[in-house]
Scaffold this motif. Structure first.
Motif, mmCIF file in Angstrom:
data_model
loop_
_atom_site.group_PDB
_atom_site.id
_atom_site.type_symbol
_atom_site.label_atom_id
_atom_site.label_comp_id
_atom_site.label_asym_id
_atom_site.label_seq_id
_atom_site.Cartn_x
_atom_site.Cartn_y
_atom_site.Cartn_z
ATOM 1 N N MET A 1 2.287 1.662 -3.428
ATOM 2 C CA MET A 1 1.239 2.072 -4.364
ATOM 3 C C MET A 1 0.904 3.558 -4.171
ATOM 4 S SD MET A 1 -2.359 0.107 -5.338
ATOM 5 C CE MET A 1 -2.271 -0.857 -3.920
ATOM 6 N N LYS A 2 0.813 4.012 -2.931
ATOM 7 C CA LYS A 2 0.536 5.429 -2.671
ATOM 8 C C LYS A 2 1.674 6.292 -3.194
ATOM 9 C CE LYS A 2 -2.388 5.025 1.404
ATOM 10 N NZ LYS A 2 -2.478 5.284 2.860
ATOM 11 N N ASN B 1 3.689 5.577 -5.676
ATOM 12 C CA ASN B 1 3.585 5.582 -7.148
ATOM 13 C C ASN B 1 2.471 6.507 -7.607
ATOM 14 O OD1 ASN B 1 5.699 3.784 -7.453
ATOM 15 N ND2 ASN B 1 4.377 1.981 -7.597
ATOM 16 N N GLN B 2 1.336 6.491 -6.900
ATOM 17 C CA GLN B 2 0.218 7.367 -7.279
ATOM 18 C C GLN B 2 0.615 8.837 -7.134
ATOM 19 O OE1 GLN B 2 -2.969 6.075 -4.748
ATOM 20 N NE2 GLN B 2 -3.568 4.370 -6.103
ATOM 21 N N GLU B 3 1.296 9.184 -6.050
ATOM 22 C CA GLU B 3 1.745 10.559 -5.854
ATOM 23 C C GLU B 3 2.746 10.965 -6.938
ATOM 24 O OE1 GLU B 3 3.217 11.177 -1.902
ATOM 25 O OE2 GLU B 3 1.338 10.505 -0.996
ATOM 26 N N ASP C 1 2.922 9.681 -9.991
ATOM 27 C CA ASP C 1 2.160 9.831 -11.246
ATOM 28 C C ASP C 1 1.397 11.152 -11.264
ATOM 29 O OD1 ASP C 1 3.055 7.362 -12.081
ATOM 30 O OD2 ASP C 1 1.195 6.283 -11.562
ATOM 31 N N LYS C 2 0.839 11.543 -10.119
ATOM 32 C CA LYS C 2 0.102 12.796 -10.015
ATOM 33 C C LYS C 2 1.038 13.976 -10.264
ATOM 34 C CE LYS C 2 -2.985 15.165 -6.808
ATOM 35 N NZ LYS C 2 -3.549 15.143 -5.451
ATOM 36 N N ASN D 1 0.829 -1.217 0.000
ATOM 37 C CA ASN D 1 0.000 0.000 0.000
ATOM 38 C C ASN D 1 0.856 1.257 0.000
ATOM 39 O OD1 ASN D 1 -2.387 -1.451 0.001
ATOM 40 N ND2 ASN D 1 -2.624 -1.391 2.229
#
Length: 149
Positions: free
Chosen positions: A113-114, A116-118, A120-121, A110
Motif C-alpha cells: 500500500m505504501k 502504491n501511494q508513493e 500515485d504521488k 502495508n
C-alpha cells in the motif's frame, strides 16, 4: 497314589535320591554350635535384640525412609517447577514467532500500500509538471502572439 483308608503312600524312589548326612556334616554342625554357644550352652546374647529394640530400630529406619522420600519429593517438585518455567519461556518464544508469522500478511499489505501511494504521488507530480509545462507554454505562446500584433 491314594489309599482307600485315606493314607497317602509315597514310593521308595523319593527316599533313594536324598543324600545321607556325612561325618563332615556332623563335624561342621558341632563347630557352628561351639562357635555360637562359646561353650556356655546359651549363645552370645549380643546376637539377640528385644522386641522394643527391634521396634525402635524399625521406627528409626521408617522415619529415615520417610525423610528421604520427602527430600526426593521436594527435589522432584523443584525440578518440575524449573522445567515448567523453561517450558513457559519456550512457549512464549513460540507465541512470539507465531505472532510474527501471523502479522506477516498485514506487513506485506502495508508495504504494498505504501509503495502504491508513493507511485500515485509520483504520477500526480509528473502530471502536474506536464500540465504546468503545457499551461505555461500555452500562456507564453498567447503572450508572444499578442505581442506580435
Amino acid at each position: 497314589m491314594d489309599n482307600p483308608n485315606g493314607l497317602h503312600i509315597v514310593s521308595d524312589d523319593k527316599f533313594k535320591t536324598s543324600p545321607l548326612p556325612t561325618v563332615d556334616h556332623y563335624t561342621q554342625t558341632i563347630d557352628n554350635e561351639e562357635k555360637y554357644n562359646n561353650g556356655n550352652g546359651g549363645g552370645n546374647m549380643e546376637d539377640y535384640v528385644t522386641h522394643r529394640e527391634l521396634q525402635s530400630e524399625l521406627e528409626k529406619q521408617d522415619l529415615k525412609v520417610k525423610n528421604q522420600f520427602t527430600e526426593t519429593n521436594s527435589k522432584i517438585n523443584e525440578l518440575e517447577i524449573k522445567m515448567n518455567s523453561r517450558f513457559n519461556k519456550i512457549d512464549a518464544r513460540f507465541d512470539n514467532i507465531n505472532d510474527k508469522f501471523d502479522s506477516l500478511p498485514e506487513k506485506i499489505e502495508n508495504i504494498v500500500m505504501k509503495n502504491n501511494q508513493e507511485r500515485d504521488k509520483e504520477q500526480k507530480e509528473t502530471r502536474r509538471y506536464l500540465w504546468g509545462t503545457i499551461f505555461i507554454g500555452t500562456v507564453s505562446m498567447i503572450i508572444s502572439i499578442i505581442a506580435l500584433f
